[in-house]
Each structure stands twice: as C-alpha cells, then as structure tokens.
Design a protein around this motif. Structure first.
Motif, PDB file in Angstrom:
ATOM      1  N   ARG A  81     -28.595 -80.006  45.051  1.00 48.37           N
ATOM      2  CA  ARG A  81     -29.704 -80.691  44.379  1.00 48.37           C
ATOM      3  C   ARG A  81     -29.488 -82.196  44.438  1.00 48.37           C
ATOM      4  N   ALA A  82     -30.543 -82.947  44.617  1.00 51.69           N
ATOM      5  CA  ALA A  82     -30.477 -84.387  44.876  1.00 51.69           C
ATOM      6  C   ALA A  82     -29.697 -85.169  43.826  1.00 51.69           C
ATOM      7  N   GLY A  83     -29.781 -84.847  42.565  1.00 51.45           N
ATOM      8  CA  GLY A  83     -29.103 -85.627  41.534  1.00 51.45           C
ATOM      9  C   GLY A  83     -27.729 -85.110  41.151  1.00 51.45           C
ATOM     10  N   ASN A  84     -27.261 -84.077  41.809  1.00 49.97           N
ATOM     11  CA  ASN A  84     -25.988 -83.449  41.467  1.00 49.97           C
ATOM     12  C   ASN A  84     -24.843 -84.173  42.186  1.00 49.97           C
ATOM     13  N   VAL A  85     -24.315 -85.205  41.546  1.00 50.79           N
ATOM     14  CA  VAL A  85     -23.306 -86.057  42.174  1.00 50.79           C
ATOM     15  C   VAL A  85     -22.026 -85.274  42.451  1.00 50.79           C
ATOM     16  N   GLN A  86     -21.517 -84.567  41.461  1.00 51.52           N
ATOM     17  CA  GLN A  86     -20.266 -83.819  41.660  1.00 51.52           C
ATOM     18  C   GLN A  86     -20.441 -82.677  42.648  1.00 51.52           C
ATOM     19  N   GLY A  87     -21.583 -82.011  42.607  1.00 53.94           N
ATOM     20  CA  GLY A  87     -21.846 -80.945  43.577  1.00 53.94           C
ATOM     21  C   GLY A  87     -21.873 -81.474  44.995  1.00 53.94           C
ATOM     22  N   ALA A  88     -22.489 -82.643  45.166  1.00 57.25           N
ATOM     23  CA  ALA A  88     -22.537 -83.266  46.493  1.00 57.25           C
ATOM     24  C   ALA A  88     -21.142 -83.661  46.950  1.00 57.25           C
ATOM     25  N   GLU A 133     -17.441 -93.688  52.753  1.00 57.03           N
ATOM     26  CA  GLU A 133     -16.440 -94.184  51.790  1.00 57.03           C
ATOM     27  C   GLU A 133     -16.894 -95.504  51.178  1.00 57.03           C
ATOM     28  N   LYS A 134     -17.434 -96.392  52.009  1.00 56.97           N
ATOM     29  CA  LYS A 134     -17.922 -97.679  51.509  1.00 56.97           C
ATOM     30  C   LYS A 134     -19.117 -97.482  50.573  1.00 56.97           C
ATOM     31  N   ALA A 135     -20.055 -96.636  50.977  1.00 54.42           N
ATOM     32  CA  ALA A 135     -21.237 -96.377  50.138  1.00 54.42           C
ATOM     33  C   ALA A 135     -20.834 -95.719  48.822  1.00 54.42           C
ATOM     34  N   GLY A 136     -19.885 -94.784  48.887  1.00 55.34           N
ATOM     35  CA  GLY A 136     -19.415 -94.128  47.663  1.00 55.34           C
ATOM     36  C   GLY A 136     -18.700 -95.093  46.741  1.00 55.34           C
ATOM     37  N   SER A 137     -17.928 -95.978  47.309  1.00 56.31           N
ATOM     38  CA  SER A 137     -17.223 -96.983  46.516  1.00 56.31           C
ATOM     39  C   SER A 137     -18.219 -97.937  45.850  1.00 56.31           C
ATOM     40  N   ASN A 138     -19.224 -98.354  46.609  1.00 59.77           N
ATOM     41  CA  ASN A 138     -20.268 -99.216  46.053  1.00 59.77           C
ATOM     42  C   ASN A 138     -21.018 -98.492  44.934  1.00 59.77           C
ATOM     43  N   TYR A 139     -21.361 -97.234  45.158  1.00 55.76           N
ATOM     44  CA  TYR A 139     -22.042 -96.435  44.136  1.00 55.76           C
ATOM     45  C   TYR A 139     -21.204 -96.386  42.864  1.00 55.76           C
ATOM     46  N   ASN A 140     -19.905 -96.100  43.012  1.00 60.77           N
ATOM     47  CA  ASN A 140     -19.030 -96.007  41.837  1.00 60.77           C
ATOM     48  C   ASN A 140     -18.953 -97.334  41.085  1.00 60.77           C
ATOM     49  N   THR A 141     -18.919 -98.448  41.810  1.00 57.89           N
ATOM     50  CA  THR A 141     -18.891 -99.762  41.166  1.00 57.89           C
ATOM     51  C   THR A 141     -20.164 -99.992  40.359  1.00 57.89           C
ATOM     52  N   VAL A 142     -21.298 -99.690  40.960  1.00 57.89           N
ATOM     53  CA  VAL A 142     -22.580 -99.877  40.276  1.00 57.89           C
ATOM     54  C   VAL A 142     -22.680 -98.951  39.059  1.00 57.89           C
ATOM     55  N   VAL A 143     -22.226 -97.713  39.199  1.00 60.44           N
ATOM     56  CA  VAL A 143     -22.272 -96.764  38.086  1.00 60.44           C
ATOM     57  C   VAL A 143     -21.358 -97.227  36.946  1.00 60.44           C
ATOM     58  N   TYR A 164     -31.344 -93.823  28.019  1.00 62.44           N
ATOM     59  CA  TYR A 164     -30.450 -94.125  29.128  1.00 62.44           C
ATOM     60  C   TYR A 164     -29.158 -93.337  28.939  1.00 62.44           C
ATOM     61  N   LYS A 165     -28.770 -92.608  29.963  1.00 65.69           N
ATOM     62  CA  LYS A 165     -27.578 -91.760  29.900  1.00 65.69           C
ATOM     63  C   LYS A 165     -26.552 -92.226  30.926  1.00 65.69           C
ATOM     64  N   ALA A 166     -25.282 -91.998  30.606  1.00 65.82           N
ATOM     65  CA  ALA A 166     -24.195 -92.335  31.537  1.00 65.82           C
ATOM     66  C   ALA A 166     -24.347 -91.510  32.807  1.00 65.82           C
ATOM     67  N   ARG A 167     -23.970 -92.093  33.927  1.00 61.13           N
ATOM     68  CA  ARG A 167     -24.060 -91.424  35.219  1.00 61.13           C
ATOM     69  C   ARG A 167     -22.664 -91.027  35.690  1.00 61.13           C
ATOM     70  N   GLU A 168     -22.627 -90.003  36.548  1.00 62.64           N
ATOM     71  CA  GLU A 168     -21.356 -89.505  37.083  1.00 62.64           C
ATOM     72  C   GLU A 168     -20.897 -90.356  38.256  1.00 62.64           C
ATOM     73  N   LEU A 169     -19.582 -90.419  38.419  1.00 61.23           N
ATOM     74  CA  LEU A 169     -18.997 -91.084  39.583  1.00 61.23           C
ATOM     75  C   LEU A 169     -18.959 -90.110  40.748  1.00 61.23           C
TER      76      LEU A 169
END
Length: 179
Positions: A81-88, A133-143, A164-169
């Motif tokens: 599913r598109a929003g499932n960060v840990q599943g992805a 890896e770069k995109a994931g690192s950037n995502y984690n920084t923004v999150v 507003y809810k906390a987002r997963e890394l």
C-alpha cells in the motif's frame, strides 16, 4: 487598556495559529514529496527485474528458483500500500536480499559475469540502490524535522488539534554497498 489587550491577544493567537498551520502543511508536503522520491527509486529498482531475466538466459537459465523468488519479492514490493512505509522497506529489503543471492549465483557463470548486458545491469542496480539510499536518507531527514516540529511545545497543542500525526521512518538496513 483591557479593551486593547484582548484584541491584541486574539490577533497574536490567530497569527500564531495561521503560521503553525502553514509551517506544518509545508513540512508535510515535503514529507510526501520525499516519499514520492523513494517510491520512484523503488519503481526503477523493480524495472531492472525483467532485464535481469533476459540477461540470465545467457548462462544461468536453469536457476529458475532464484528468478521465481526475485519475481515474488518484486511483486510483493509492488503490492505494498502506498502509505505503508515499513511494509515498503521490508518488501524492498526482501527484494534486495534475493538480488544478492542472484549476484552470488552469477559469479559461478563466467560467460554471464563477463557479458556486457550483465555488467550494465549490475551497474544500473548499484546506481539505483545508491539513489534509493539517498532518497531514503532525505526522506528520513524530512520526517525527523516534521516529527520534531509537531511534537514540540507549544506546536504539539495545535498539531494534535489539527490532526497532524508523526510519520514513520524508512528503515534502510537492507541497503548495503555492493562492490
């Protein structure tokens, strides 16, 4: 005097609320954009699988079991599913693991290892995983920035009220540099 203080106080609260709303919305949009970058890199990674199958026919066609595992892992990753960060992250980790198995098997086939198609594919794989890896690192920084912003006082008061809810890394433990 009290007549002037009340409108001033209301104006400050309204301005603060509008400012927080815009800050959270802007940061949330950055999170969504960063997640889109991760998903785009994942799709590029998935796109390498059909080319691998055609390249493998050169010298390792009898390794069908590994190809079946790669295709299953790829299908599982695409189905997340598109929003499932840990599943992805988990599905993509499983795909990376099966690709590692393939690279180990490929070393036993000199004609495959030295073919131009395989060399290009391996290079594309490394480039794609580096981009992921770069995109994931950037995502984690923004999150992390977003999560910090909505959890600090007094922002937390408005953030919880506004939904507003906390987002997963994005856990990238499966991405290891290949040499």
């Amino acid at each position: 005097m009290a007549v002037l203080i009340l409108p001033f106080f209301v104006a400050v609260v309204v301005i603060w609320t509008i400012t927080r709303y815009h800050q959270f919305t802007k940061t949330k949009l950055k999170v969504d954009e960063s997640w889109g970058d991760v998903r785009a890199c994942c799709k590029k990674h998935f796109g390498l699988i059909p080319k691998l199958e055609s390249i493998a026919k050169i010298g390792a066609a009898h390794e069908n079991k590994i190809f079946e595992e790669i295709v299953q892992a790829c299908n599982a990753a695409v189905a997340v599913r598109a929003g499932n960060v840990q599943g992805a992250a988990q599905a993509h980790g499983a795909l990376s693991d099966t690709l590692k198995c393939w690279l180990v098997v490929a070393k036993d086939f000199p004609e495959l290892k030295t073919s131009q198609g395989f060399i290009e594919w391996q290079s594309a794989l490394q480039n794609t995983e580096a981009a992921l890896e770069k995109a994931g690192s950037n995502y984690n920084t923004v999150v992390k920035n977003y999560n910090t912003a909505i959890q600090q006082f007094p922002n937390a008061l408005f953030a919880s009220f506004a939904g507003y809810k906390a987002r997963e890394l994005y856990e990238m433990h499966h991405l290891e540099r290949r040499t």
